[in-house]
Write a protein that holds these residues in place. Structure first.
Motif, PDB file in Angstrom:
ATOM      1  N   ARG A  12     -14.355  10.808  -7.272  1.00 31.78           N
ATOM      2  CA  ARG A  12     -14.279   9.577  -7.068  1.00 31.78           C
ATOM      3  C   ARG A  12     -13.179   8.922  -6.209  1.00 31.78           C
ATOM      4  O   ARG A  12     -13.300   8.012  -5.265  1.00 31.78           O
ATOM      5  CB  ARG A  12     -14.631   8.784  -8.514  1.00 31.78           C
ATOM      6  CG  ARG A  12     -14.448   7.313  -8.386  1.00 31.78           C
ATOM      7  CD  ARG A  12     -14.135   6.615  -9.638  1.00 31.78           C
ATOM      8  NE  ARG A  12     -15.702   6.600  -9.999  1.00 31.78           N
ATOM      9  CZ  ARG A  12     -16.628   5.447  -9.864  1.00 31.78           C
ATOM     10  NH1 ARG A  12     -16.080   4.511  -9.285  1.00 31.78           N
ATOM     11  NH2 ARG A  12     -17.616   5.569 -10.270  1.00 31.78           N
TER      12      ARG A  12
ATOM     13  N   SER B  23      -0.560   4.991  -3.271  1.00 30.73           N
ATOM     14  CA  SER B  23      -1.726   4.493  -3.558  1.00 30.73           C
ATOM     15  C   SER B  23      -2.728   5.017  -2.247  1.00 30.73           C
ATOM     16  O   SER B  23      -3.976   4.686  -2.306  1.00 30.73           O
ATOM     17  CB  SER B  23      -1.801   3.100  -3.588  1.00 30.73           C
ATOM     18  OG  SER B  23      -1.017   2.391  -2.373  1.00 30.73           O
ATOM     19  N   LEU B  24      -2.114   5.295  -1.376  1.00 33.11           N
ATOM     20  CA  LEU B  24      -2.999   5.764  -0.182  1.00 33.11           C
ATOM     21  C   LEU B  24      -3.553   7.185  -0.292  1.00 33.11           C
ATOM     22  O   LEU B  24      -4.141   7.778   0.538  1.00 33.11           O
ATOM     23  CB  LEU B  24      -2.320   5.907   1.179  1.00 33.11           C
ATOM     24  CG  LEU B  24      -2.185   4.365   1.878  1.00 33.11           C
ATOM     25  CD1 LEU B  24      -1.398   4.705   3.144  1.00 33.11           C
ATOM     26  CD2 LEU B  24      -3.507   3.779   2.282  1.00 33.11           C
TER      27      LEU B  24
ATOM     28  N   PHE C 160     -12.536   7.153   2.383  1.00 36.43           N
ATOM     29  CA  PHE C 160     -13.357   6.160   3.271  1.00 36.43           C
ATOM     30  C   PHE C 160     -12.841   4.747   3.285  1.00 36.43           C
ATOM     31  O   PHE C 160     -13.660   3.919   3.764  1.00 36.43           O
ATOM     32  CB  PHE C 160     -14.837   6.245   2.653  1.00 36.43           C
ATOM     33  CG  PHE C 160     -15.409   7.611   2.991  1.00 36.43           C
ATOM     34  CD1 PHE C 160     -15.664   8.032   4.318  1.00 36.43           C
ATOM     35  CD2 PHE C 160     -15.433   8.589   2.125  1.00 36.43           C
ATOM     36  CE1 PHE C 160     -16.258   9.282   4.519  1.00 36.43           C
ATOM     37  CE2 PHE C 160     -16.316   9.973   2.299  1.00 36.43           C
ATOM     38  CZ  PHE C 160     -16.309  10.148   3.787  1.00 36.43           C
ATOM     39  N   ARG C 161     -11.650   4.508   2.615  1.00 36.93           N
ATOM     40  CA  ARG C 161     -11.411   3.245   2.664  1.00 36.93           C
ATOM     41  C   ARG C 161      -9.930   3.193   3.523  1.00 36.93           C
ATOM     42  O   ARG C 161      -9.873   2.396   4.275  1.00 36.93           O
ATOM     43  CB  ARG C 161     -10.828   2.554   1.399  1.00 36.93           C
ATOM     44  CG  ARG C 161     -10.294   1.256   1.267  1.00 36.93           C
ATOM     45  CD  ARG C 161     -10.126   0.992  -0.080  1.00 36.93           C
ATOM     46  NE  ARG C 161     -11.357   0.599  -0.773  1.00 36.93           N
ATOM     47  CZ  ARG C 161     -11.598   0.675  -2.006  1.00 36.93           C
ATOM     48  NH1 ARG C 161     -10.478   0.473  -2.876  1.00 36.93           N
ATOM     49  NH2 ARG C 161     -12.728   0.551  -2.658  1.00 36.93           N
ATOM     50  N   TYR C 162      -9.053   4.178   3.509  1.00 41.63           N
ATOM     51  CA  TYR C 162      -8.044   4.262   4.256  1.00 41.63           C
ATOM     52  C   TYR C 162      -7.899   4.937   5.453  1.00 41.63           C
ATOM     53  O   TYR C 162      -7.200   4.920   6.521  1.00 41.63           O
ATOM     54  CB  TYR C 162      -6.509   4.289   3.479  1.00 41.63           C
ATOM     55  CG  TYR C 162      -6.687   3.398   2.115  1.00 41.63           C
ATOM     56  CD1 TYR C 162      -6.651   2.116   2.403  1.00 41.63           C
ATOM     57  CD2 TYR C 162      -6.518   3.857   0.989  1.00 41.63           C
ATOM     58  CE1 TYR C 162      -6.511   1.146   1.146  1.00 41.63           C
ATOM     59  CE2 TYR C 162      -6.771   3.058  -0.033  1.00 41.63           C
ATOM     60  CZ  TYR C 162      -6.432   1.656   0.162  1.00 41.63           C
ATOM     61  OH  TYR C 162      -6.190   0.763  -1.014  1.00 41.63           O
ATOM     62  N   TRP C 163      -8.921   6.210   5.206  1.00 46.99           N
ATOM     63  CA  TRP C 163      -8.602   7.347   6.116  1.00 46.99           C
ATOM     64  C   TRP C 163      -9.945   7.490   7.135  1.00 46.99           C
ATOM     65  O   TRP C 163     -10.204   8.343   7.394  1.00 46.99           O
ATOM     66  CB  TRP C 163      -8.300   8.693   5.498  1.00 46.99           C
ATOM     67  CG  TRP C 163      -6.857   8.540   4.645  1.00 46.99           C
ATOM     68  CD1 TRP C 163      -6.650   7.974   3.623  1.00 46.99           C
ATOM     69  CD2 TRP C 163      -5.686   8.862   5.512  1.00 46.99           C
ATOM     70  NE1 TRP C 163      -5.482   8.126   3.235  1.00 46.99           N
ATOM     71  CE2 TRP C 163      -4.566   8.491   4.495  1.00 46.99           C
ATOM     72  CE3 TRP C 163      -5.101   9.393   6.604  1.00 46.99           C
ATOM     73  CZ2 TRP C 163      -3.257   8.825   4.415  1.00 46.99           C
ATOM     74  CZ3 TRP C 163      -3.684   9.465   6.427  1.00 46.99           C
ATOM     75  CH2 TRP C 163      -2.911   9.184   5.587  1.00 46.99           C
ATOM     76  N   VAL C 164     -10.570   6.603   7.264  1.00 48.68           N
ATOM     77  CA  VAL C 164     -11.903   6.780   7.873  1.00 48.68           C
ATOM     78  C   VAL C 164     -11.791   7.131   9.498  1.00 48.68           C
ATOM     79  O   VAL C 164     -12.343   7.972   9.894  1.00 48.68           O
ATOM     80  CB  VAL C 164     -12.752   5.126   7.797  1.00 48.68           C
ATOM     81  CG1 VAL C 164     -13.844   5.588   8.616  1.00 48.68           C
ATOM     82  CG2 VAL C 164     -12.879   5.064   6.549  1.00 48.68           C
TER      83      VAL C 164
ATOM     84  N   LEU D 163       1.130  -1.280   0.040  1.00 46.03           N
ATOM     85  CA  LEU D 163      -0.038  -0.171  -0.039  1.00 46.03           C
ATOM     86  C   LEU D 163       0.782   1.173  -0.069  1.00 46.03           C
ATOM     87  O   LEU D 163       0.582   2.124  -0.494  1.00 46.03           O
ATOM     88  CB  LEU D 163      -1.053   0.074   1.284  1.00 46.03           C
ATOM     89  CG  LEU D 163      -2.275  -0.775   0.959  1.00 46.03           C
ATOM     90  CD1 LEU D 163      -2.739  -0.503   2.455  1.00 46.03           C
ATOM     91  CD2 LEU D 163      -2.937  -0.400  -0.006  1.00 46.03           C
TER      92      LEU D 163
ATOM     93  N   GLU E  48     -12.876   7.425  -2.588  1.00 48.73           N
ATOM     94  CA  GLU E  48     -12.321   5.854  -2.192  1.00 48.73           C
ATOM     95  C   GLU E  48     -11.196   5.944  -1.164  1.00 48.73           C
ATOM     96  O   GLU E  48     -11.247   5.114  -0.214  1.00 48.73           O
ATOM     97  CB  GLU E  48     -11.796   5.434  -3.727  1.00 48.73           C
ATOM     98  CG  GLU E  48     -13.045   4.769  -4.339  1.00 48.73           C
ATOM     99  CD  GLU E  48     -12.412   4.268  -5.744  1.00 48.73           C
ATOM    100  OE1 GLU E  48     -11.499   4.450  -6.029  1.00 48.73           O
ATOM    101  OE2 GLU E  48     -13.471   3.922  -6.473  1.00 48.73           O
ATOM    102  N   TYR E  49     -10.210   6.757  -1.249  1.00 45.93           N
ATOM    103  CA  TYR E  49      -9.130   6.488  -0.366  1.00 45.93           C
ATOM    104  C   TYR E  49      -9.550   7.083   0.947  1.00 45.93           C
ATOM    105  O   TYR E  49      -9.168   6.938   1.884  1.00 45.93           O
ATOM    106  CB  TYR E  49      -7.929   7.256  -0.945  1.00 45.93           C
ATOM    107  CG  TYR E  49      -7.683   8.866  -1.275  1.00 45.93           C
ATOM    108  CD1 TYR E  49      -7.795   9.633  -0.127  1.00 45.93           C
ATOM    109  CD2 TYR E  49      -7.762   9.393  -2.081  1.00 45.93           C
ATOM    110  CE1 TYR E  49      -7.686  10.996  -0.277  1.00 45.93           C
ATOM    111  CE2 TYR E  49      -7.634  10.871  -2.352  1.00 45.93           C
ATOM    112  CZ  TYR E  49      -7.682  11.524  -1.444  1.00 45.93           C
ATOM    113  OH  TYR E  49      -7.598  12.892  -1.668  1.00 45.93           O
TER     114      TYR E  49
END
Lengths: 225, 122
Positions: free
Chosen positions: A148, B55-56, A155-159, A3, A152-153
């Motif tokens: 978009r 990718s982050l 609410f996927r990685y930084w919630v 990642l 995605e980033y």
């Protein structure tokens, strides 16, 4: 950790500074406008004009974000900085009775020291940055910061930081309200049986309906409890 | 795009903000200069995000967080400034010397009310 892998090119690119692309030319021109308006904003003696020049600088920075393909950040910049921060600053200037015209004491006595410090910081930082990133090349691909991708980033990685930030905003809101309340000027508690301007007071805030209480001075207020 | 352009622009903008913080007298103008410095950091974050393409998308996410924190900061800061203005009658930094060294002289251009207020507190 795949990642954290950076996909950008870290190799030195053999691009000349003497043949700039169109994006670079636009970036330079907008950057000059941003720098000029920022300098005017920190040096002008008219306080309200300083806030208005700040609008130009922040708007130019939004254009720079657009040129760096960060569309969502650019619109957030326009919404929050131009929409709310500058308005708050203008309110602050007016509530602290800032002089409208040219004020002679806008700068404090240590402005020459400040100029020296700023020039030293600028010289050091620009030398360091130019020496470090002289050959780095940014491959600008479209859609790198669209709504978009941002959703995605975010609410996927930084919630978790996002939610923590909402708590921080709530705390700041409550703090600002508590700080800006005046201790005086509290609304006095309404006492039962007192007539004020012909209306019965003390019925727990319920307005007396037209059938139960007429606004005559002799009629006592109806207590419905 | 060369990475040098946004990096140099951010460095210069940060220096302009440093000058504004140190040279301004009104508190609200100091807060404006702080906003300039925060925006220089934002430009750096966005530029390095576009350069590294991780990718982050850490750069853009942190830019959004910085913008939000800056909005909270300016709200709280202006509330504090208004409170100080209400109790002291001035929003100038170099006249708020209640916590300063009492042996040093107060600024000569300070109005009487502010000076008396400071002495009453000190």
């Amino acid at each position: 950790m795949s990642l954290l892998a950076a996909a950008g090119s870290l190799d030195p690119a053999a691009r000349s500074f003497l043949s700039p692309t169109g994006v670079e030319i636009v970036f330079l021109l907008v950057g000059l406008a941003v720098l000029g308006s920022a300098v005017i904003s920190v040096t002008t003696r008219q306080l309200v004009h300083a806030a208005l020049w700040l609008v130009v600088a922040l708007g130019g920075l939004a254009i720079e974000f657009l040129l760096l393909t960060a569309e969502f950040v650019a619109w957030v910049q326009v919404l929050i900085y131009l929409g709310s921060v500058v308005v708050l600053v203008l309110f602050g200037l007016m509530l602290t009775k800032a002089p409208i015209g040219r004020s002679p004491d806008a700068n404090s006595g240590n402005r020459w020291v400040a100029l020296g410090v700023a020039l030293a910081a600028a010289g050091t930082l620009v030398t360091l940055v130019v020496d470090a990133f002289r050959t780095s090349w940014v491959d600008l691909g479209a859609g790198g910061g669209s709504t978009r991708v941002t959703g995605e980033y975010l609410f996927r990685y930084w919630v978790l930081p996002f939610e923590a930030l909402s708590v921080l905003l709530l705390a700041a809101l409550v703090g600002a309200i508590v700080l800006s309340r005046t201790g005086k000027g509290r609304v006095p508690k309404p006492r039962a049986g007192k007539l004020r301007a012909g209306k019965p007071v003390g019925t727990n805030g319920r307005a007396a309906s037209a059938t139960t209480a007429r606004p005559t001075a002799s009629t006592p207020p109806v207590q419905e409890s | 795009m060369h990475l040098v352009y946004p990096a140099v622009l951010a460095a210069l903008l940060f220096s302009v903000g440093v000058y504004g913080v140190l040279a301004r007298r009104n508190v609200v103008l100091v807060l404006m200069s702080v906003e300039l410095m925060l925006n220089a950091v934002n430009l750096n974050l966005v530029a390095f995000d576009a350069w590294l393409r991780d990718s982050l998308h850490a750069g853009q996410a942190l830019t959004l967080f910085t913008i939000t924190v800056a909005a909270a900061e300016i709200g709280l800061g202006l509330a504090i400034v208004l409170l100080v203005f209400r109790t002291r009658g001035t929003a100038d930094i170099d006249r708020l010397t209640a916590l300063g060294d009492p042996n040093e002289d107060a600024p000569e251009s300070a109005p009487e009310a502010a000076v008396q207020n400071d002495r009453a507190v000190a």
